[in-house]
Write a protein that holds these residues in place. Structure first.
Motif, PDB file in Angstrom:
ATOM      1  N   LEU A  89       0.844  -1.191   0.000  1.00 54.15           N
ATOM      2  CA  LEU A  89       0.000   0.000   0.000  1.00 54.15           C
ATOM      3  C   LEU A  89       0.883   1.245   0.000  1.00 54.15           C
ATOM      4  N   ASP A 119       1.299   5.252   1.214  1.00 57.45           N
ATOM      5  CA  ASP A 119       0.812   6.209   2.200  1.00 57.45           C
ATOM      6  C   ASP A 119      -0.206   7.140   1.549  1.00 57.45           C
ATOM      7  N   TYR A 120      -1.298   7.410   2.278  1.00 51.99           N
ATOM      8  CA  TYR A 120      -2.406   8.164   1.679  1.00 51.99           C
ATOM      9  C   TYR A 120      -1.973   9.554   1.220  1.00 51.99           C
ATOM     10  N   VAL A 129      -0.354   9.251  -2.031  1.00 53.32           N
ATOM     11  CA  VAL A 129      -1.339   8.983  -3.088  1.00 53.32           C
ATOM     12  C   VAL A 129      -1.898  10.302  -3.617  1.00 53.32           C
ATOM     13  N   ILE A 130      -2.297  11.170  -2.711  1.00 53.17           N
ATOM     14  CA  ILE A 130      -2.910  12.439  -3.099  1.00 53.17           C
ATOM     15  C   ILE A 130      -1.902  13.329  -3.819  1.00 53.17           C
ATOM     16  N   GLU A 169      -8.134  14.303  -1.865  1.00 49.31           N
ATOM     17  CA  GLU A 169      -8.131  13.552  -0.613  1.00 49.31           C
ATOM     18  C   GLU A 169      -9.534  13.363  -0.035  1.00 49.31           C
ATOM     19  N   ARG A 205     -14.169   3.559   3.693  1.00 55.48           N
ATOM     20  CA  ARG A 205     -12.971   2.743   3.894  1.00 55.48           C
ATOM     21  C   ARG A 205     -12.563   2.019   2.613  1.00 55.48           C
ATOM     22  N   ARG A 210     -10.921   4.471   0.150  1.00 57.77           N
ATOM     23  CA  ARG A 210      -9.587   4.866   0.628  1.00 57.77           C
ATOM     24  C   ARG A 210      -8.575   3.732   0.439  1.00 57.77           C
ATOM     25  N   TYR A 211      -8.997   2.509   0.772  1.00 55.40           N
ATOM     26  CA  TYR A 211      -8.085   1.377   0.634  1.00 55.40           C
ATOM     27  C   TYR A 211      -7.708   1.157  -0.827  1.00 55.40           C
ATOM     28  N   MET A 258      -7.607   3.243  -3.232  1.00 55.26           N
ATOM     29  CA  MET A 258      -6.704   4.302  -3.674  1.00 55.26           C
ATOM     30  C   MET A 258      -5.260   3.977  -3.276  1.00 55.26           C
ATOM     31  N   THR A 259      -5.064   3.530  -2.041  1.00 52.05           N
ATOM     32  CA  THR A 259      -3.701   3.240  -1.584  1.00 52.05           C
ATOM     33  C   THR A 259      -3.153   1.980  -2.254  1.00 52.05           C
TER      34      THR A 259
END
Length: 501
Positions: free
Chosen positions: A7, A9-10, A13-14, A185, A250, A253-254, A256-257
């Motif tokens: 994964l 880090d969020y 990602v953004i 985000e 959730r 978000r998951y 995306m990562t």
């Protein structure tokens, strides 16, 4: 052993990618019978008892359209600001699943009953996002596969599978958004807010019970990523049948990562369906995602086209209730709420609950105090939606009434609510079972006050010297001695009287 999924880090990602959403929500209608036959749609019936030759796809059986289902579809389309088709028809969507008894699904393809609409949704900070609706079309639900044995409840690792066709043929409306780009985000939050707003709208229309926990409202979340600066859409995945608002956020978000890590590592995102795992918030591969051509759509030969008369559509428009956004504005005015207070109500999903509690006799301030603070914390601790707590607005109003009558202190009231949540009965029953009763008898309170004063002579002297605030320590001691059942106001009055004497 399952391979570890990498994964990103969020925040990274953004920084590197722009997420693009597409949301498909399936809504089971609350009609009494199925979409194309007369079988009942009651949830929870004995397996395979609500079936007939038509919904089982037996040779020689013919479907008949559920008129109430068509009416509900039009009302949903109107509420979503859609155009209503003057002429549309059903199609056969061909694919094989064990829980699809006909080997095809009767649905709509290129001619949906409602299209080109929008829904404005409010984010947690009050920002309004317009989500454009591609289409809302009619179809039927499938049956249900039950995989026995194994640890996951899925077919992989199961010892055997059972099929329940009670749900096959239940009327569905599938609501499909256009692509939703440009939210960075906040994309997961936008997804949750959209499903929440849609659920509120459908509940207001009274076309479905929108119970996500029972599958009557399910979200398929399509997610893809575009590298920053690119205008070419990435390959999407479709996370199927997500069944709670929290899980929608959730899942997005998951994915995306996960997708970002695949792309950054030089890999390719597969166009596939994925399953959301409630336990750890991850997704796992399902099947390769088909295209429209794979389904071999063709017009349903056993059903005539549907051509809603314009005057009927306008009559249905007149039946639309006050929409949730309009209702919120009215409530804000009537209850004199600030924007922040209204957002608090919306963010915990308490508008309907507070309204019902007010209708049951509480004031709006009293109802908000319970639902937005104490009960919202309980829902968060139990990881359930606020509306799914085992307490009703009428019961909350009953607790408020017990406090207002002096039968309960605020502290005892919280214990009573916890008792209701624990399944001990109504508020009055919990009071009786636990022996909760406010001690307001002066003789009993005077004895407790005298004992507390005698045990803290220095505090008693401070009160005599005019430091009335010190009485709080004595009040606390009396409340402790009476297990929180003393009338605190009367205790304070007695303290002042006893010290003065």
């Amino acid at each position: 052993m399952t391979a570890m999924v990498e994964l990103m880090d969020y925040a990274e990602v953004i920084e590197r990618y722009d997420p693009v959403l597409g949301l498909e929500v399936h809504v089971e209608l609350n009609t009494n019978t199925k979409m194309f036959c007369g079988c009942p749609t009651t949830f929870g019936g004995e397996p395979n008892t609500q079936v007939c030759p038509t919904c089982l796809g037996l040779p020689g059986s013919l479907p008949v359209v559920n008129g109430k289902g068509v009416e509900s579809a039009i009302r949903i389309g109107l509420a979503l600001n859609c155009r209503i088709a003057e002429w549309c028809r059903f199609a056969r969507k061909n694919y094989f699943y064990p829980d699809q008894p006909k080997n095809f699904q009767t649905s709509q393809y290129d001619e949906p009953i409602a299209f080109d609409g929008y829904l404005d949704v409010t984010l947690d900070d009050g920002e309004i996002v317009r989500v454009e609706i591609e289409r809302a079309h009619m179809e039927e639900d499938t049956g249900k596969s039950l995989h026995k044995g194994g640890a996951t409840g899925r077919i992989h690792g199961a010892d055997y599978s059972l099929l329940d066709y009670n749900r096959a043929g239940v009327p569905l409306i599938e609501i499909v958004t256009k692509i939703i780009p440009g939210h960075g985000e906040r994309a997961p939050e936008v997804a949750r807010a959209y499903v929440s707003a849609l659920r509120d709208l459908l509940k207001a229309l009274d076309v479905s019970d929108v119970r996500m926990d029972q599958g009557s409202l399910r979200c398929d979340a399509n997610i893809s990523l575009m590298p920053k600066g690119s205008d070419e859409l990435g390959t999407r995945t479709e996370t199927k049948n997500v069944n709670s608002l929290r899980s929608v956020e959730r899942a997005v978000r998951y994915e995306m990562t996960r997708q970002a890590a695949v792309l950054a590592g030089g890999g390719t995102v597969k166009q596939e369906t994925r399953h959301f795992q409630e336990g750890d918030g991850t997704t796992s591969p399902g099947r390769t995602k088909e295209t429209a051509e794979d389904y071999r759509y063709f017009p349903e030969p056993d059903l005539v086209p549907i051509a809603p008369a314009l005057d009927w559509v306008e009559e249905l428009r007149k039946t639309l209730p006050e929409m949730p956004a309009e209702r919120r504005k009215r409530i804000q005015t009537e209850w004199s709420l600030s924007d922040a207070e209204l957002r608090d109500l919306l963010n915990v999903g308490a508008v309907d609950l507070v309204t019902a509690t007010v209708e049951a006799g509480a004031t709006s301030q009293e109802a908000r105090s319970w639902w937005v603070s104490f009960l919202a914390q309980e829902a968060n601790t139990r990881e359930v939606e606020l509306a799914d707590l085992p307490i009703t607005p009428a019961q909350v109003a009953e607790v408020v009434a017990l406090v207002n009558s002096g039968e309960l202190t605020n502290k005892l009231a919280k214990e009573v609510v916890l008792g209701v949540l624990a399944g001990e009965g109504s508020p009055r029953e919990v009071v009786e079972k636990r022996g909760f009763k406010v001690v307001s008898d002066d003789s009993a309170l005077t004895t407790a006050v005298d004992e507390a004063l005698a045990s803290q002579p220095d505090v008693a002297q401070k009160i005599r010297d005019g430091k009335v605030a010190a009485a709080g320590a004595i009040v606390g001691a009396v409340m402790k001695a009476t297990k929180g059942q003393a009338d605190a106001k009367r205790v304070r009055e007695l303290i002042i009287e006893r010290v003065g004497s």
